[in-house]
Design a protein around this motif. Structure first.
Motif, PDB file in Angstrom:
ATOM      1  N   GLY A  41      -6.883  -0.781   4.019  1.00  0.00           N
ATOM      2  CA  GLY A  41      -8.006  -1.386   5.070  1.00  0.00           C
ATOM      3  C   GLY A  41      -8.335   0.159   6.053  1.00  0.00           C
ATOM      4  O   GLY A  41      -9.404   0.293   5.987  1.00  0.00           O
ATOM      5  N   MET A  42      -7.479   0.828   6.365  1.00  0.00           N
ATOM      6  CA  MET A  42      -7.752   1.908   7.297  1.00  0.00           C
ATOM      7  C   MET A  42      -8.488   3.102   6.424  1.00  0.00           C
ATOM      8  O   MET A  42      -9.220   3.682   6.932  1.00  0.00           O
ATOM      9  CB  MET A  42      -6.178   2.486   7.693  1.00  0.00           C
ATOM     10  N   ARG A  48     -12.095   1.589   5.932  1.00  0.00           N
ATOM     11  CA  ARG A  48     -12.922   1.962   7.099  1.00  0.00           C
ATOM     12  C   ARG A  48     -13.213   3.355   7.493  1.00  0.00           C
ATOM     13  O   ARG A  48     -14.232   3.878   7.952  1.00  0.00           O
ATOM     14  CB  ARG A  48     -12.218   1.209   8.331  1.00  0.00           C
ATOM     15  N   PRO A  53     -12.530  -5.583   6.065  1.00  0.00           N
ATOM     16  CA  PRO A  53     -12.199  -5.909   7.389  1.00  0.00           C
ATOM     17  C   PRO A  53     -10.886  -6.860   7.251  1.00  0.00           C
ATOM     18  O   PRO A  53     -10.441  -6.711   8.460  1.00  0.00           O
ATOM     19  CB  PRO A  53     -13.361  -6.718   8.076  1.00  0.00           C
ATOM     20  N   SER A  54     -10.589  -7.651   6.458  1.00  0.00           N
ATOM     21  CA  SER A  54      -9.515  -8.473   6.600  1.00  0.00           C
ATOM     22  C   SER A  54      -8.084  -7.949   6.130  1.00  0.00           C
ATOM     23  O   SER A  54      -7.330  -8.322   6.433  1.00  0.00           O
ATOM     24  CB  SER A  54      -9.799  -9.555   5.531  1.00  0.00           C
ATOM     25  N   ARG A  55      -8.308  -6.569   5.800  1.00  0.00           N
ATOM     26  CA  ARG A  55      -7.039  -5.920   5.430  1.00  0.00           C
ATOM     27  C   ARG A  55      -6.671  -5.013   6.804  1.00  0.00           C
ATOM     28  O   ARG A  55      -7.202  -4.302   7.191  1.00  0.00           O
ATOM     29  CB  ARG A  55      -7.185  -5.015   4.172  1.00  0.00           C
ATOM     30  N   ARG A  56      -5.301  -4.900   7.030  1.00  0.00           N
ATOM     31  CA  ARG A  56      -4.993  -4.377   8.229  1.00  0.00           C
ATOM     32  C   ARG A  56      -3.810  -3.385   7.703  1.00  0.00           C
ATOM     33  O   ARG A  56      -3.088  -2.686   8.568  1.00  0.00           O
ATOM     34  CB  ARG A  56      -4.226  -5.310   9.362  1.00  0.00           C
ATOM     35  N   ASP A  57      -3.969  -3.222   6.500  1.00  0.00           N
ATOM     36  CA  ASP A  57      -2.650  -2.257   5.870  1.00  0.00           C
ATOM     37  C   ASP A  57      -3.364  -0.848   5.615  1.00  0.00           C
ATOM     38  O   ASP A  57      -4.594  -0.373   6.192  1.00  0.00           O
ATOM     39  CB  ASP A  57      -2.149  -2.629   4.550  1.00  0.00           C
ATOM     40  N   GLU A  58      -2.770   0.254   5.170  1.00  0.00           N
ATOM     41  CA  GLU A  58      -3.329   1.363   4.962  1.00  0.00           C
ATOM     42  C   GLU A  58      -4.558   1.409   4.053  1.00  0.00           C
ATOM     43  O   GLU A  58      -5.443   2.319   4.290  1.00  0.00           O
ATOM     44  CB  GLU A  58      -2.290   2.515   4.203  1.00  0.00           C
TER      45      GLU A  58
END
Length: 527
Positions: free
Chosen positions: A281-282, A285, A274-279
């Protein structure tokens, strides 16, 4: 919005995507090594600066050669201009000022003056065997770089005896002008000789050991080495950090995917990062959601299989009892009654198997279906016309209300949408009283088409409004013969509606106490 009309198109797209993402030469190399290789390649480009130093050294040597040629010409003119008695002090002073050894030759090429013989040792060659290991290392690097850049190898400088001829002196004697040569000292430093004519006869030659050139190049190479070392350390650390932040999460996701593939979906918790907002992380998820959907699909499949087993046991048990009774009963009336039970059970099994087959294949068929614009008002009109053309049981009445803000066009498969409306009408007929009214209506919203099917039956309790859409959940009205419905009609209707990106719900009617209202929302087709 639409779907491919064949699985071949999807397969072709997947193959094209796979070809686009294929790395033929690096497909077997890990990401960590690839990241390091890319950064090391950039460092090698920076290391090319060492080769630039060779051209830098060549320019300095060319400049010093030109300088030596000018000095030789000026020294020759100066020697010719002074009184012969003053030439020796002049030669010593010029040799001291230029840091070179000056020799003067007569017309026959024999040496007549030498600054070293006059007591000045301004030109000295260093013995490499007497220098420290640092100079040995420096000379080794010089040799390596010369080999790599294919630099021309200068001839080794050696002193010549009185009877030996110097090439520069002979060249000037025979062709006049100025002659220069670059030699290599034993310690790999350049030695530059330059010869020029002395006006009035003779030749002057200067010899200088240009150690400052080698010293300058080595200092620049040391500075470049320090920069390259620092950049290499930083680059490797950044590469390892980048590999750590990319490869480790990918390995965790890969291990989780392998466990899912091995049939341990219930045991696997795919990290969502959840802390990763890059690819990454996508991706994490998306894989987590996919595993949850797969787990739900597996649970639904197992529950469906269990429900199928349960639903088929009842008619099979009844059929077995009736068949066993036929072999013992002799009364024709009882035999006819048992045969009626057998026929009902066979019809019930046939209906159940057909509905189960439709329900189990529905998702796959919808994924391959070709969606087309469908006018829902025309579809409902056609269904009602066909039903009214037949005898309507219990004198059930139908009414179709529609607004004037059409068209009511959605994107979908006509046969499946007809199945939804038919299932809702059949359900309404089952619960409607004799001579009851079933009302269908169509309204248009901003971005959707809203369809309603209302009956005058007992309605659906609030706590059962979600359960009635589950498979094999069957609440039948009083007096209806057992086994006429499989309990899959509303479940099939919901699956079809959701496959068309819509929703279906049930609620109470607002205009009277009794009755149920089924509401369908479908996306409006945008032309």
């Amino acid at each position: 919005m639409g779907r491919s009309d064949s699985g071949d198109d999807v397969g072709d797209r997947n193959e094209d995507d796979g070809r686009d993402l294929t790395l033929r030469w690096s497909g077997q190399i890990s990401l960590t090594r690839r990241i390091l290789a890319v950064n090391i390649f950039a460092l090698l480009l920076l290391a090319g600066g060492f080769f630039y130093l060779d051209s830098y050294r060549s320019r300095i040597v060319d400049s010093r050669v030109a300088q030596a040629a000018r000095e030789a010409r000026l020294i020759g003119e100066a020697i010719a201009a002074v009184d012969p008695a003053l030439r020796e002090p002049l030669i010593v002073r010029l040799a001291q000022d230029t840091g070179s050894q000056i020799r003067v030759f007569d017309r026959d090429g024999q040496i007549i003056k030498d600054s070293r013989a006059l007591g000045l040792r301004s030109f000295v060659l260093h013995d490499p065997d007497k220098e420290d290991w640092g100079q040995d290392a420096a000379r080794f690097l010089d040799a390596v770089i010369d080999v790599v850049v294919m630099a021309p190898r200068a001839p080794l400088y050696r002193e010549r005896g009185p009877r030996q001829r110097w090439p520069d002196v002979e060249d000037v004697r025979l062709r006049h002008g100025i002659s220069t040569t670059v030699w290599r000292a034993p310690d790999r430093t350049p030695v530059i000789t330059a010869a020029a004519r002395v006006p009035g006869g003779g030749v002057v030659m200067t010899t200088v050991n240009a150690r400052d050139i080698t010293r300058t190049v080595r200092i620049e190479r040391f500075r470049l080495s320090m920069v390259l070392l620092l950049v290499s350390i930083v680059s490797v650390l950044l590469s390892l950090f980048l590999a750590r932040t990319i490869v480790r999460p990918l390995r965790r996701l890969a291990r989780a995917a392998v466990r899912v593939r091995l049939g341990r979906a219930r045991e696997v918790v795919v990290p969502r990062l959840p802390s990763r907002r890059d690819e990454l992380g996508m991706l994490a998820r998306a894989l987590s959601d996919m595993s949850l959907a797969l787990r739900a699909r597996i649970d639904a499949t197992e529950a469906f299989a269990a429900d199928v087993t349960h639903e088929m046991k009842n008619p099979l048990a009844s059929l077995r009892s009736a068949v066993e009774g036929l072999s013992r009963v002799q009364d024709p009336a009882l035999q006819e009654q048992l045969m009626a039970i057998v026929r009902d059970d066979v019809h019930r099994l046939d209906r159940l198997i057909s509905d189960i087959s439709d329900a189990s294949r529905l998702d796959a068929q919808l994924s391959r279906a070709k969606f087309e614009p469908i006018d829902m008002v025309s579809l409902i009109d056609g269904l009602l016309s066909q039903r009214l053309a037949r005898d309507v049981e219990r004198e059930i009445r139908f009414r179709f209300d529609r607004s004037d803000d059409g068209p009511f066009v959605v994107l979908g498969e006509g046969a499946r949408l007809e199945r939804v409306i038919e299932n809702l009408i059949d359900n309404a007929v089952s619960f409607s009283p004799d001579r009851g009214l079933i009302t269908l209506s169509a309204m248009r919203g901003a971005h959707e088409v809203v369809l309603r099917v209302e009956d005058e039956g007992p309605g659906v309790p609030p706590d059962a409004r979600d359960a009635i859409f589950r498979r094999f959940h069957s609440v039948r009205p009083d007096g209806e013969a057992f086994g006429r419905h499989s309990g899959l009609g509303l479940a099939i209707a919901r699956t079809i509606v959701e496959g068309h990106q819509g929703t279906i719900t049930v609620e109470s009617r607002e205009d009277r106490l009794g009755g149920a209202r089924f509401v369908i929302h479908l996306p409006l087709y945008a032309r």
